[in-house]
Design an enzyme around this catalytic site. Structure first.
Site, mmCIF file in Angstrom:
data_model
loop_
_atom_site.group_PDB
_atom_site.id
_atom_site.type_symbol
_atom_site.label_atom_id
_atom_site.label_comp_id
_atom_site.label_asym_id
_atom_site.label_seq_id
_atom_site.Cartn_x
_atom_site.Cartn_y
_atom_site.Cartn_z
ATOM 1 N N THR A 14 3.518 -0.979 9.120
ATOM 2 C CA THR A 14 3.369 -2.355 8.631
ATOM 3 C C THR A 14 2.349 -3.139 9.447
ATOM 4 O O THR A 14 1.598 -3.957 8.903
ATOM 5 C CB THR A 14 4.726 -3.067 8.674
ATOM 6 N N ASN B 104 16.082 -9.166 10.556
ATOM 7 C CA ASN B 104 14.687 -9.346 10.173
ATOM 8 C C ASN B 104 14.528 -8.965 8.698
ATOM 9 O O ASN B 104 14.995 -7.911 8.268
ATOM 10 C CB ASN B 104 13.804 -8.443 11.041
ATOM 11 N N ALA C 37 0.794 -1.230 0.000
ATOM 12 C CA ALA C 37 0.000 0.000 0.000
ATOM 13 C C ALA C 37 0.823 1.275 0.000
ATOM 14 O O ALA C 37 0.297 2.346 -0.284
ATOM 15 C CB ALA C 37 -0.938 0.009 1.211
ATOM 16 N N GLY C 38 2.109 1.178 0.326
ATOM 17 C CA GLY C 38 2.900 2.378 0.554
ATOM 18 C C GLY C 38 3.245 3.162 -0.702
ATOM 19 O O GLY C 38 3.162 2.656 -1.823
ATOM 20 N N GLN D 5 -5.865 -0.173 2.468
ATOM 21 C CA GLN D 5 -5.345 0.548 3.620
ATOM 22 C C GLN D 5 -5.492 2.033 3.300
ATOM 23 O O GLN D 5 -4.671 2.623 2.614
ATOM 24 C CB GLN D 5 -3.883 0.178 3.879
ATOM 25 N N HIS E 8 20.425 7.024 -31.268
ATOM 26 C CA HIS E 8 21.780 7.006 -31.812
ATOM 27 C C HIS E 8 22.764 7.757 -30.911
ATOM 28 O O HIS E 8 22.408 8.659 -30.157
ATOM 29 C CB HIS E 8 21.833 7.609 -33.225
#
Length: 400
Positions: free
Chosen positions: A83, A162, A8-9, A77, A313
């Site tokens: 989170t 983590n 959602a961020g 959200q 080019h």
């Protein structure tokens, strides 16, 4: 079992690329990050709950209600409050153990499969610089004692990081409602992990495969290099002139024409309906998106072109990331190496960040047009639809 993916961020650290799309739609090897994640989950879960917010219409349109037989449900959200807040949005759809994972990292399928076998656990990885991550203190049996976010150098007690993938039972929802917001006012998954570890048996599963976090634009180049090295499906389906030269592993999709004088030195991936050449040089580590045109005397090295890009080019792109619909004017050069040989630095939200890369070129947002003979310093970014004038020297980020 289902998996919840947090997508959602706004992903401001990957601007300008995510000004026009959510980060899970950024492409690696011409496939969205989210598609890579769903492929990794396909044999592990029977459904996915996708937490969406920023530019959610693009995600819904791209994936609809299924992907390769994997069902997809969406929850919105409305405001992003961390989170943990994202995980809470999935509560109405999750009444049994489930995987939860970041929407912008790639995980090895075998690691996710082992994680899914645990009752409640977090996936972890041994890292060289623990200060960049949340780190765990564990018992000998891999039970979590504590989890500390981004410790100062003199506070580091572990190199077990983590990585943003977990298996939870529905008890996590009560834990998330009970935790105090972080100093930045957000509900964090990591706070719930600590609460669960204090109350019950919460363990870790050590990653044995890859973990590819996409925190900044240059991480797309890092992940691309990793995936190219391990790719096994190398097929040339387009039309290649007998006067072109292909060396090493190369994939060329159908509808693409490679003209005389083109030199492609793999590993290189070229998408559909492209025109390559005449007389150009695609070097190792390059991925060309669908509908691109690469012309006379162009050299592209270790770069990502996301689609419908024209480099007609006399131009050089090195270690760069180029958004969709970009037009590179004749003589444009991206510098990718500092004179002093130090790591290239790049500005992210007004802070100058060490990219960790000795070679790093430019990041061009969607629709950028460079004038002839534009020169771009290492690590500079051009916002979507920005245009440079002939002969311009880009020594700072250009915002639209």
């Amino acid at each position: 079992m289902k998996a919840l993916i947090m997508a959602a961020g706004q992903s401001t650290r990957t601007h300008p690329l995510t000004l026009t799309r959510p980060k899970p739609l950024l492409k690696l090897l011409n496939k969205p990050i989210l598609a890579h994640q769903l492929d990794a989950l396909r044999d592990i879960v029977d459904g996915v709950v996708l937490v969406v917010g920023y530019r959610q219409d693009m995600l819904r349109e791209a994936f609809e209600d299924s992907y390769n037989g994997l069902s997809i449900e969406y929850v919105e959200q409305h405001e992003q409050h961390g989170t943990g807040h994202a995980v809470l949005q999935g509560e109405p759809l999750l009444d049994e153990p489930f995987l939860a994972m970041n929407g912008d990292d790639l995980y090895a399928p075998e690691d996710l499969a082992r994680l899914a076998e645990a009752e409640q656990a977090a996936l972890v990885k041994t890292v060289a610089n623990p200060c960049l991550y949340g780190i765990y203190e564990l018992t000998d049996g891999n039970r979590v004692v504590r989890l500390v976010e981004k410790p100062a150098p003199d506070e580091v007690f572990s190199n077990i990081a983590n990585v943003g993938a977990y298996v939870f039972t529905p008890t996590v929802f009560d834990a998330l409602r009970a935790v105090e917001p972080s100093p930045r006012g957000e509900i964090e998954v990591t706070c719930a992990v600590q609460a669960l570890a204090d109350q019950s048996d919460f363990r870790v599963v050590h990653s044995e495969g890859y973990w590819l976090p996409i925190g900044y634009p240059w991480h797309l180049l890092d992940a691309t290099a990793y995936l190219l090295e391990r790719r096994t499906d190398w097929r040339v389906e387009g039309e290649v002139s007998p006067n072109a030269h292909i060396e090493g592993p190369v994939a060329i999709a159908e509808g693409t024409v490679v003209r005389a004088g083109a030199y492609i030195q793999g590993p290189v991936v070229v998408g559909r309906d492209c025109t390559i050449g005449p007389n150009c040089y695609l070097r190792d580590g390059t991925v060309i998106g669908d509908g691109c045109r690469i012309g006379q005397a162009v050299e592209i090295k270790s770069s990502i072109l996301m689609g419908r890009v024209t480099v007609a080019h006399l131009a050089y792109l090195g270690d760069s990331v180029v958004g969709e619909g970009v037009n590179i004017g004749c003589g444009t050069v991206t510098a990718n190496l500092r004179h002093d040989g130090a790591n290239v630095r790049s500005t992210v939200k007004h802070d100058l960040i060490d990219t960790g890369r000795r070679k790093f070129g430019a990041v061009l947002g969607d629709g950028v047009h460079t004038g002839i003979n534009t020169s771009i310093y290492p690590g500079r970014k051009l916002w979507p639809e920005v245009m440079t004038v002939p002969g311009q020297v880009v020594n700072r980020d250009l915002r639209s």
